[in-house]
Design a protein around this motif. Structure first.
Motif, PDB file in Angstrom:
ATOM      1  N   HIS A   1      31.287  47.017  59.694  1.00  0.00           N
ATOM      2  CA  HIS A   1      30.040  46.689  60.393  1.00  0.00           C
ATOM      3  C   HIS A   1      28.988  47.762  60.137  1.00  0.00           C
ATOM      4  O   HIS A   1      27.816  47.442  59.878  1.00  0.00           O
ATOM      5  N   CYS A   2      29.387  49.022  60.196  1.00  0.00           N
ATOM      6  CA  CYS A   2      28.444  50.121  59.913  1.00  0.00           C
ATOM      7  C   CYS A   2      27.930  50.035  58.480  1.00  0.00           C
ATOM      8  O   CYS A   2      26.734  50.235  58.228  1.00  0.00           O
ATOM      9  N   MET A   3      28.825  49.729  57.546  1.00  0.00           N
ATOM     10  CA  MET A   3      28.433  49.603  56.155  1.00  0.00           C
ATOM     11  C   MET A   3      27.423  48.472  55.982  1.00  0.00           C
ATOM     12  O   MET A   3      26.418  48.612  55.280  1.00  0.00           O
ATOM     13  N   ALA A   4      27.676  47.328  56.630  1.00  0.00           N
ATOM     14  CA  ALA A   4      26.778  46.181  56.515  1.00  0.00           C
ATOM     15  C   ALA A   4      25.422  46.460  57.139  1.00  0.00           C
ATOM     16  O   ALA A   4      24.391  45.957  56.673  1.00  0.00           O
ATOM     17  N   GLU A   5      25.409  47.271  58.188  1.00  0.00           N
ATOM     18  CA  GLU A   5      24.161  47.621  58.873  1.00  0.00           C
ATOM     19  C   GLU A   5      23.473  48.817  58.234  1.00  0.00           C
ATOM     20  O   GLU A   5      22.460  49.304  58.753  1.00  0.00           O
ATOM     21  N   SER A   6      24.020  49.290  57.107  1.00  0.00           N
ATOM     22  CA  SER A   6      23.467  50.441  56.375  1.00  0.00           C
ATOM     23  C   SER A   6      23.458  51.715  57.210  1.00  0.00           C
ATOM     24  O   SER A   6      22.581  52.568  57.075  1.00  0.00           O
TER      25      SER A   6
ATOM     26  N   ARG B   1      44.571  56.092  53.911  1.00  0.00           N
ATOM     27  CA  ARG B   1      44.685  54.693  53.499  1.00  0.00           C
ATOM     28  C   ARG B   1      43.316  54.002  53.507  1.00  0.00           C
ATOM     29  O   ARG B   1      43.010  53.177  52.644  1.00  0.00           O
ATOM     30  N   ALA B   2      42.491  54.336  54.504  1.00  0.00           N
ATOM     31  CA  ALA B   2      41.154  53.742  54.584  1.00  0.00           C
ATOM     32  C   ALA B   2      40.279  54.198  53.416  1.00  0.00           C
ATOM     33  O   ALA B   2      39.523  53.401  52.844  1.00  0.00           O
TER      34      ALA B   2
ATOM     35  N   VAL C   1      33.275  51.639  47.687  1.00  0.00           N
ATOM     36  CA  VAL C   1      32.638  52.243  48.860  1.00  0.00           C
ATOM     37  C   VAL C   1      33.290  53.599  49.099  1.00  0.00           C
ATOM     38  O   VAL C   1      34.518  53.724  49.049  1.00  0.00           O
ATOM     39  N   THR C   2      32.473  54.623  49.341  1.00  0.00           N
ATOM     40  CA  THR C   2      32.973  55.982  49.556  1.00  0.00           C
ATOM     41  C   THR C   2      33.027  56.295  51.043  1.00  0.00           C
ATOM     42  O   THR C   2      32.029  56.117  51.761  1.00  0.00           O
ATOM     43  N   LEU C   3      34.190  56.755  51.505  1.00  0.00           N
ATOM     44  CA  LEU C   3      34.357  57.294  52.855  1.00  0.00           C
ATOM     45  C   LEU C   3      34.684  58.774  52.732  1.00  0.00           C
ATOM     46  O   LEU C   3      35.585  59.140  51.986  1.00  0.00           O
TER      47      LEU C   3
ATOM     48  N   ASP D   1      32.313  64.793  56.819  1.00  0.00           N
ATOM     49  CA  ASP D   1      31.338  65.868  56.699  1.00  0.00           C
ATOM     50  C   ASP D   1      31.155  66.481  58.080  1.00  0.00           C
ATOM     51  O   ASP D   1      30.350  66.010  58.885  1.00  0.00           O
ATOM     52  N   GLY D   2      31.937  67.530  58.350  1.00  0.00           N
ATOM     53  CA  GLY D   2      31.924  68.117  59.685  1.00  0.00           C
ATOM     54  C   GLY D   2      32.514  67.150  60.694  1.00  0.00           C
ATOM     55  O   GLY D   2      33.639  66.674  60.533  1.00  0.00           O
ATOM     56  N   ASN D   3      31.751  66.825  61.721  1.00  0.00           N
ATOM     57  CA  ASN D   3      32.229  65.890  62.737  1.00  0.00           C
ATOM     58  C   ASN D   3      31.722  64.469  62.483  1.00  0.00           C
ATOM     59  O   ASN D   3      31.729  63.630  63.377  1.00  0.00           O
ATOM     60  N   LYS D   4      31.281  64.222  61.253  1.00  0.00           N
ATOM     61  CA  LYS D   4      30.756  62.900  60.921  1.00  0.00           C
ATOM     62  C   LYS D   4      31.598  62.248  59.811  1.00  0.00           C
ATOM     63  O   LYS D   4      32.191  62.933  58.982  1.00  0.00           O
ATOM     64  N   LEU D   5      31.595  60.941  59.824  1.00  0.00           N
ATOM     65  CA  LEU D   5      32.230  60.162  58.770  1.00  0.00           C
ATOM     66  C   LEU D   5      31.126  59.467  57.981  1.00  0.00           C
ATOM     67  O   LEU D   5      30.376  58.654  58.531  1.00  0.00           O
ATOM     68  N   MET D   6      31.012  59.795  56.698  1.00  0.00           N
ATOM     69  CA  MET D   6      29.955  59.258  55.857  1.00  0.00           C
ATOM     70  C   MET D   6      30.440  58.000  55.134  1.00  0.00           C
ATOM     71  O   MET D   6      31.568  57.936  54.655  1.00  0.00           O
ATOM     72  N   ILE D   7      29.560  56.982  55.069  1.00  0.00           N
ATOM     73  CA  ILE D   7      29.861  55.708  54.412  1.00  0.00           C
ATOM     74  C   ILE D   7      28.782  55.434  53.374  1.00  0.00           C
ATOM     75  O   ILE D   7      27.597  55.380  53.699  1.00  0.00           O
TER      76      ILE D   7
END
Length: 457
Positions: A386-391, A412-413, A422-424, A427-433
């Motif tokens: 959903h986050c990926m689709a919402e950019s 696994r994800a 798609v890159t996951l 970065d610190g306390n964030k997850l970049m998509i």
């Protein structure tokens, strides 16, 4: 196994993607055979090909012309020895707590599977001299009253009509060969229970199962072939496509016979998922039973996924079709629909087909990951999709929906998303998509598969 080997062969030997892998052992795939290229039912899936029992000569208008291809030169290339071995490993584990009136403790369920496939093929090639074929086709017309042409041209609108093509090259086995698939599956239950009456109980149970399959195919079996599509006008005039950018199909009488670039822009993920949302909502009544069938019965075997996709493709378009007894993959799903009207059955089959067609487009590792994902993990993957689709470029790792994102699940994800372009990354306390450049339809394939399975939770 045969379809898997054919796909692997084409992927390994034809990086340009001009060859089509054979899907069945005994197809009618001769030089000059007519082939239907069926339009894609879903945007994200690949076209399907259906061989016909007619040749190019059969549909030519013979009036005033000599209708023979006997003078065409067919060349046989040198034999090629192709060999491939693949090893697909899958690990699953579930941790949980047990609390009863008599005891409490922890239980861990674990499972491993390993599939080794070995393909070894000696091949030869037969091909038409395309220069001579091009000269032969000049000033020729098709017989628009032939059943093959009439059946393909009667569908409306134009985009839903199959494309007619001529088989001009084929790759065959030059010697009998064998395909081998060996699977080893093991499972275990371990844990610790603290009984309120007597001490501690530490159970440990394990099981193993070995399965080996062999498939022998004979000499002169077609592994792959090349198709030259026909662009056909209502008058019977036609143009043969000789380059990758030229596409076939039925066109109006005044359309130019030039290059037709069929370059599709990447889909808008959010718009596509909203357009397909009614299909996901429709499956809510089948929820847990359907998810169990897909994960435990179908998705543990790549061949079953492809078989189910083909069966659902037919059922979704034929609401009155009774499921044949030899259709093994779809029979368990059909039992869930007892009592539904035919039109409702067809609609539900179409919705399930959407999910399965997306899964069928994925790599084996991706299917393994999704088949092992728990309900909570599917919800987390759905959130990321959903986050990926919402950019949304990043999410906070402390978000409660990411609570099940353990190190094991994160690995696994990452693999799942990476194989869908798609890159996951953390970065610190964030997850970049981030969607990779020139990703094509793979992010949409991932989104449909994940959202579809999560809709069954």
């Amino acid at each position: 196994m045969f379809a898997q080997a054919a796909k692997a062969f084409v992927k390994d030997t034809d990086p340009e993607g001009s060859l089509i892998p054979s899907s069945r052992l005994h197809e009618n795939l001769n030089i000059y055979s007519l082939i239907y290229k069926k339009p894609r039912y879903w945007f994200q899936t690949k076209e399907k090909y259906e061989s016909l029992h007619f040749t190019f000569s059969n549909v030519l208008n013979t009036e005033g012309h000599e209708n023979t291809l006997s003078g065409m030169v067919i060349t046989a290339a040198d034999e090629v020895d192709w060999h491939m071995t693949s090893n697909n490993k899958k690990n699953c584990s579930v941790d949980g707590k047990v609390e009863t009136a008599l005891a409490d403790g922890e239980v861990r369920l674990g499972g491993n599977s390993s599939t080794i496939q070995e393909f070894k093929i000696m091949t030869k090639k037969e091909a038409v001299d395309l220069d001579k074929f091009k000269n032969f086709c000049q000033n020729k017309e098709l017989d628009m009253e032939h059943d093959v042409i009439k059946q393909a041209s009667k569908k409306q609108p134009l985009k839903t009509r199959p494309v007619l093509g001529v088989l001009t090259e084929r790759i065959l086995t030059s010697k009998p060969c064998q395909f081998n698939s060996s699977s080893l599956m093991s499972g275990s239950v371990t844990g610790r229970l603290q009984a309120c009456l007597k001490g501690t109980f530490n159970p440990s149970v394990s099981a193993n199962r070995d399965n080996e399959k062999w498939l022998t195919i004979q000499e002169n079996t077609v592994i792959a072939y090349r198709l030259n599509e026909l662009k056909i006008k209502p008058s019977g005039k036609f143009v043969v496509s000789f380059t990758k950018n030229q596409k076939g199909g039925f066109v109006n009488e005044y359309e130019e016979d030039g290059v037709d670039c069929d370059v599709q822009s990447p889909p808008n993920l959010n718009q596509e998922l909203q357009r397909l949302s009614t299909h996901f909502d429709l499956l809510s009544e089948l929820k847990d039973p359907l998810l169990k069938i897909l994960q435990e019965t179908i998705m543990n075997n790549r061949e079953k996924v492809s078989i189910l996709e083909n069966e659902l493709d037919l059922l979704s378009e034929n609401p009155d079709l009774v499921v044949p007894k030899d259709w093994v993959a779809v029979k368990d799903i059909d039992k869930l629909l007892v009592g539904y009207k035919n039109t409702t059955r067809s609609t539900i089959f179409r919705a399930i087909h959407l999910i399965v067609s997306a899964i069928d487009e994925m790599k084996d590792d991706c299917i393994s990951t999704l088949s092992c994902s728990s309900c909570e993990e599917l919800k987390t993957l759905q959130f990321l999709v959903h986050c990926m689709a919402e950019s949304v470029e990043s999410v906070c790792l402390s978000d409660p929906v990411l609570a099940v994102l353990t190190e094991n699940m994160f690995r696994r994800a990452v693999l799942l998303f990476d194989q869908c372009d798609v890159t996951l990354r953390k970065d610190g306390n964030k997850l970049m998509i981030e969607i990779k450049n020139q990703s094509g339809n793979l992010p949409l394939v991932l989104s449909i598969a994940v959202k579809g399975l999560a809709s069954l939770v």
